[in-house]
Scaffold this motif. Structure first.
Motif, PDB file in Angstrom:
ATOM      1  N   TRP A   1       0.837  -1.203   0.000  1.00  0.00           N
ATOM      2  CA  TRP A   1       0.000   0.000   0.000  1.00  0.00           C
ATOM      3  C   TRP A   1       0.869   1.250   0.000  1.00  0.00           C
ATOM      4  N   LEU A   2       1.898   1.269   0.875  1.00  0.00           N
ATOM      5  CA  LEU A   2       2.756   2.448   0.980  1.00  0.00           C
ATOM      6  C   LEU A   2       3.508   2.697  -0.327  1.00  0.00           C
ATOM      7  N   GLN A   3       3.946   1.616  -0.971  1.00  0.00           N
ATOM      8  CA  GLN A   3       4.639   1.767  -2.261  1.00  0.00           C
ATOM      9  C   GLN A   3       3.698   2.353  -3.306  1.00  0.00           C
TER      10      GLN A   3
ATOM     11  N   GLY B   1       4.088 -11.634  -0.851  1.00  0.00           N
ATOM     12  CA  GLY B   1       2.976 -10.997  -0.127  1.00  0.00           C
ATOM     13  C   GLY B   1       2.830  -9.534  -0.505  1.00  0.00           C
ATOM     14  N   ILE B   2       3.957  -8.836  -0.660  1.00  0.00           N
ATOM     15  CA  ILE B   2       3.909  -7.412  -1.033  1.00  0.00           C
ATOM     16  C   ILE B   2       3.282  -7.254  -2.417  1.00  0.00           C
ATOM     17  N   VAL B   3       3.748  -8.076  -3.357  1.00  0.00           N
ATOM     18  CA  VAL B   3       3.247  -7.948  -4.739  1.00  0.00           C
ATOM     19  C   VAL B   3       1.757  -8.301  -4.793  1.00  0.00           C
TER      20      VAL B   3
ATOM     21  N   GLU C   1      -0.308  -5.507  -3.391  1.00  0.00           N
ATOM     22  CA  GLU C   1      -0.486  -4.444  -4.389  1.00  0.00           C
ATOM     23  C   GLU C   1      -1.526  -4.852  -5.428  1.00  0.00           C
ATOM     24  N   ALA C   2      -1.457  -6.114  -5.858  1.00  0.00           N
ATOM     25  CA  ALA C   2      -2.380  -6.596  -6.892  1.00  0.00           C
ATOM     26  C   ALA C   2      -3.822  -6.493  -6.410  1.00  0.00           C
ATOM     27  N   LEU C   3      -4.055  -6.890  -5.164  1.00  0.00           N
ATOM     28  CA  LEU C   3      -5.419  -6.859  -4.636  1.00  0.00           C
ATOM     29  C   LEU C   3      -5.902  -5.429  -4.433  1.00  0.00           C
ATOM     30  N   ILE C   4      -5.005  -4.556  -3.995  1.00  0.00           N
ATOM     31  CA  ILE C   4      -5.388  -3.146  -3.823  1.00  0.00           C
ATOM     32  C   ILE C   4      -5.776  -2.547  -5.177  1.00  0.00           C
ATOM     33  N   LEU C   5      -4.964  -2.826  -6.186  1.00  0.00           N
ATOM     34  CA  LEU C   5      -5.288  -2.314  -7.525  1.00  0.00           C
ATOM     35  C   LEU C   5      -6.630  -2.868  -7.990  1.00  0.00           C
TER      36      LEU C   5
END
Lengths: 395, 242
Positions: free
Chosen positions: A20-22, A321-323, A326-330
């Motif tokens: 999220w922060l990225q 997990g980070i990627v 991000e994918a789910l947030i997008l």
């Protein structure tokens, strides 16, 4: 707001929500990524909307019918195609136990020329006005009108007809128009709505129909609608009819079976259905490409930081997990504007074309889940770049 | 090269956090294969500041990455905190790295995270238990390094020296057993560089934290407990201070 979302994602992931922060760190890129996902969602939802509109427009006429079963030509795919059914099949069907009544239904297309020179195509049903063929009270209340020659009931949702025409009919002032060399008079209205292949519907008596289509014979309707006695199994009677009637010229189906066959044919065999299906596939592809570009660029931009975290002792699953975060947030944040814009476009297209475009909960949830899957797949591909994060290269 | 005292202790390696034996290393494949380290033997004293010196290409960084579980040991042995690294699995190496602290020449701070959050990343790897008082721990370290006014700053708003100090705090916040540092004071001014080195020395005295550092900074050489000099992949000098 951003702090609250950060806290929410921290609670959700149980760690610092780096994904999220990225994403929010580079707001321009985040906005572009969301626009891309929303665009893909709009593309998918519009195609599914058109597909849904096509399916709904297929169902509507069937749902107007006062029938449990329908006898059609054995080569029938839709209400509009297939050869005629010998009328004698109606009498044979009436001899089957459980069949209460039968009504022949004639089908044809006529063109209604407008004052501006354009033409409206009307799917025309010819019915026996002495029998109840449709389940709609609005239609049944006006059957007496049809007993007079060249009288017709008009679909008030017929596409691209001035409202004044319907207002005039509602006010008790009939309209007339020329079709097939005859003058039809419309005194009353009913409501179905146009589809992909028709602008609207017209109902006339079987006699008027045969006058409009002189090549057609009274003994060969397109379909025969059967009503069954209360409590009788439709499937059992349909089975009985299939055994009794010759399969080479007549097929007996429940209304639901006929709708299923019609829908399957129009969505998978006809170009229009295939085009919409192709559109959905293109939407998914576009979404995958956009999300992959965003995520793979993001991974590449942070490769040194990821390598540092690897050196500190974070396992590979942490980076995945980070990627995926991000994918789910997008997926979710892109879906929200996507579905809102799609709903606005549905309303616009529906008002312009008369097609029944409605955002169903099932469709919205399906597209959200599909978007998540699309983003996750793109994320999974983008994680291949993580292999380049080698902590030994940091020194 | 290893002194007599170290040779006698090599049989009881438990008292040394790092014991290197017959260590060799190569880069490249086939005809391009080139040996960069040759039969290194030494043990690193616990709680001391050991400096690796040598010209560029002498093999000191490669040695640092081998001891730090960042490269696989191909020949010889590296015993790190009692575990053999030669032939160790990737999960074992990852687990071992959690006992280490790394300070890189480039700070490698995450640009999306504040100074506090970057330091937090050094703790979060140790699990939930370590996170209980992470804010106090991170703030204390950053304040000790003179960054009490910059806790919530993103790296883009920090100077090069400030970033390096955040990286130092990230390396130390997890109380590592060993700190590996590559020119950690290169981006720091004289006073801050001294603060960092004194902090590492203090950790050595108080917690027994061992520091292995690659540096050419004369200010640090004066403070080192031991200076190992490499030349063309071999130890050519091993100087201990009393």
């Amino acid at each position: 707001m951003m702090r609250r979302l950060e806290a929410f994602f921290e609670k959700l992931t149980g760690r610092l929500p780096i994904g999220w922060l990225q994403l929010v760190h580079n707001k321009m890129r985040f906005g572009a990524a969301l626009a891309g996902v929303a665009f893909a969602d709009i593309l998918i939802l519009m195609q599914l909307g058109f597909m849904g509109g096509l399916v709904d427009s297929i169902k509507f006429p069937y749902h107007q019918m006062s029938a449990d079963l329908i006898l059609s030509a054995s080569d029938m795919n839709t209400l509009a195609d297939g050869g005629p059914v010998p009328r004698q099949r109606m009498y044979e069907a009436l001899a089957v136990s459980g069949v209460k009544s039968a009504s022949p239904l004639y089908y044809g297309k006529i063109d209604w020329k407008q004052p501006d020179g354009t033409v409206r195509t009307l799917d025309t049903f010819g019915i026996d006005p002495a029998r109840v063929t449709f389940a709609t009270p609005e239609i049944n209340a006006q059957l007496d009108v049809l007993k007079l020659p060249d009288m017709a009931l008009l679909d008030r949702r017929t596409r691209n007809v001035p409202k004044a025409v319907f207002q005039r009919i509602d006010a008790g002032q009939p309209i007339t128009f020329e079709a097939k060399g005859r003058t039809l008079t419309v005194e009353k209205l009913f409501s179905i709505g146009g589809g992909m292949t028709t602008d609207g519907y017209l109902i006339v008596s079987d006699q008027t129909f045969l006058n409009l289509f002189p090549q057609r014979a009274a003994g060969a309707p397109n379909h025969i609608l059967l009503r069954l006695d209360a409590g009788v199994s439709r499937d059992a009677v349909a089975m009985e009819l299939r055994q009794r009637l010759p399969g080479y010229d007549t097929a007996a189906r429940t209304i639901d079976e006929a709708i299923t066959k019609d829908t399957a044919y129009q969505t998978t065999q006809r170009p229009v259905g295939i085009v919409f299906g192709f559109g959905v596939a293109i939407g998914i592809l576009v979404g995958c490409i956009i999300v992959y570009q965003v995520l793979s660029t993001d991974v590449a931009d942070h490769i040194r930081e990821y390598a540092t975290f690897k050196a500190i002792g974070y396992p590979q699953s942490f980076f995945l997990g980070i990627v995926f975060e991000e994918a789910l947030i997008l997926a979710v944040f892109g879906f929200i504007p996507g579905v809102i814009v799609a709903m606005l476009l549905y309303a616009l297209v529906s008002s312009v074309t008369g097609l029944p475009l409605n955002m169903t909960l099932v469709r919205a949830i399906s597209v959200l889940i599909g978007t998540m899957a699309m983003c996750m797949i793109s994320g999974a591909v983008a994680t291949r770049k993580l292999a380049r994060a080698n902590p030994a290269d940091l020194f | 090269m290893i002194d007599t005292a170290d040779n006698s202790l090599a049989t009881s390696t438990a008292s040394y956090p790092i014991v290197v034996r017959d260590l060799g290393h190569w880069f490249g494949e086939d005809e391009a294969r080139k040996q960069v380290l040759f039969d290194l033997d030494f043990a690193v004293d616990a709680g001391k500041l050991t400096v690796l010196m040598g010209a560029s290409g002498s093999g000191k960084t490669t040695l640092l990455t081998l001891m730090g579980c960042l490269r696989r040991v191909e020949q010889g042995s590296v015993m790190l905190l009692g575990s053999e690294l030669h032939g160790a699995s990737e999960p074992t190496l990852v687990e071992k790295r959690r006992h280490l602290g790394f300070i890189f020449q480039a700070h490698n701070l995450h640009d999306s995270l504040t100074a506090m959050q970057n330091v937090r990343m050094g703790l979060e790897v140790h699990g939930e238990r370590a996170m209980a008082h992470w804010q106090d721990a991170a703030a204390h370290l950053l304040s000790a390094l003179g960054l009490q006014e910059r806790l919530d700053y993103l790296p883009a708003k920090l100077s090069g020296g400030q970033k390096q100090r955040v990286a130092v705090a990230r390396a130390l916040v997890g109380n590592p057993d060993i700190v590996f540092a590559d020119e950690p004071t290169a981006a720091l001014d004289k006073d801050t560089g001294a603060v960092v080195v004194h902090m590492l020395k203090q950790l050595g005295r108080e917690r027994g934290t061992t520091t292995v550092m690659v540096t050419h900074d004369n200010r640090i050489l004066e403070l080192a407990d031991r200076i190992i000099t490499l030349e063309d992949g071999r130890i050519v000098d091993d100087l201990r201070r009393p």
